[in-house]
Design a protein around this motif. Structure first.
Motif, PDB file in Angstrom:
ATOM      1  N   ALA A  60     -86.957 -41.709  20.978  1.00 59.77           N
ATOM      2  CA  ALA A  60     -88.592 -41.673  21.644  1.00 59.77           C
ATOM      3  C   ALA A  60     -88.901 -40.336  21.351  1.00 59.77           C
ATOM      4  O   ALA A  60     -90.219 -40.113  21.643  1.00 59.77           O
ATOM      5  N   LYS A 105     -92.774 -38.350  20.664  1.00 61.10           N
ATOM      6  CA  LYS A 105     -93.434 -38.036  22.221  1.00 61.10           C
ATOM      7  C   LYS A 105     -94.725 -37.435  22.042  1.00 61.10           C
ATOM      8  O   LYS A 105     -95.597 -37.356  22.834  1.00 61.10           O
ATOM      9  N   ASP A 111     -97.583 -43.146  19.302  1.00 65.90           N
ATOM     10  CA  ASP A 111     -96.740 -44.044  19.939  1.00 65.90           C
ATOM     11  C   ASP A 111     -96.632 -43.720  21.446  1.00 65.90           C
ATOM     12  O   ASP A 111     -96.580 -44.630  22.302  1.00 65.90           O
ATOM     13  N   GLN A 112     -96.630 -42.362  21.949  1.00 62.80           N
ATOM     14  CA  GLN A 112     -96.458 -41.969  23.164  1.00 62.80           C
ATOM     15  C   GLN A 112     -97.856 -42.726  23.994  1.00 62.80           C
ATOM     16  O   GLN A 112     -97.535 -43.008  25.156  1.00 62.80           O
ATOM     17  N   VAL A 129     -97.247 -46.642  24.307  1.00 66.85           N
ATOM     18  CA  VAL A 129     -96.218 -46.613  25.360  1.00 66.85           C
ATOM     19  C   VAL A 129     -96.866 -46.247  26.939  1.00 66.85           C
ATOM     20  O   VAL A 129     -96.504 -47.252  27.788  1.00 66.85           O
TER      21      VAL A 129
END
Length: 164
Positions: free
Chosen positions: A142, A146, A150-151, A154
């Motif tokens: 991850a 970050k 994607d962060q 999420v």
């Protein structure tokens, strides 16, 4: 493994990820602009690459394994028209994924898979470096995304569907 998961290295992994994405986008764009690659009925450029791989499958110490040469002969060459589009599209998608940090792990796996195929076809070039960078970023997990889309995904997912 703790080294890769260190939160202070997030900027390093982000820079490496963006660099790796750039390394995929440049050849994709070159292929998409090259009339001997995309749009060519005979797939001149890719046919030459694949025939070169077959030539490296002979001799006392072949750099292309027989099983891979059989794949090139029976799958890749007969479908060269498809591969003229799939290869640059795959490279472009990997590059975009990595630069934006969107679907990063999928992009890393796709890029590593393409690098592996280029290596199996007997071409070295930058492929070992790009393959290694992808593996390192996968180990970072991850932390590799970050700083990226994607962060955000999420965080949204955890907010909406996480424990309450």
């Amino acid at each position: 493994m703790r080294f890769f998961r260190n939160k202070y290295l997030v900027p390093v992994w982000t820079i490496l990820r963006i660099w790796l994405g750039y390394q995929w986008i440049v050849p994709a764009i070159e292929k998409l602009k090259d009339p001997t690659w995309v749009g060519s009925q005979s797939g001149v450029a890719i046919t030459g690459f694949l025939k070169g791989a077959l030539a490296k499958a002979t001799g006392d110490h072949p750099s292309v394994q027989l099983w891979y040469a059989r794949f090139v002969e029976s799958v890749a060459l007969p479908n060269v028209g498809v591969f003229t589009y799939v290869v640059p599209a795959g490279e472009l998608l990997v590059g975009i994924s990595l630069i934006l940090g969107a679907f990063t792990i999928a992009g890393l796996i796709g890029g590593a898979f393409m690098n592996l195929n280029y290596l199996l076809a007997g071409t070295t070039s930058t492929n070992p470096i790009l393959y290694t960078a992808a593996i390192i970023l996968m180990a970072a997990g991850a932390n590799a995304y970050k700083i990226g889309i994607d962060q955000l995904i999420v965080s949204f997912w955890k907010k909406k569907y996480g424990k309450q």
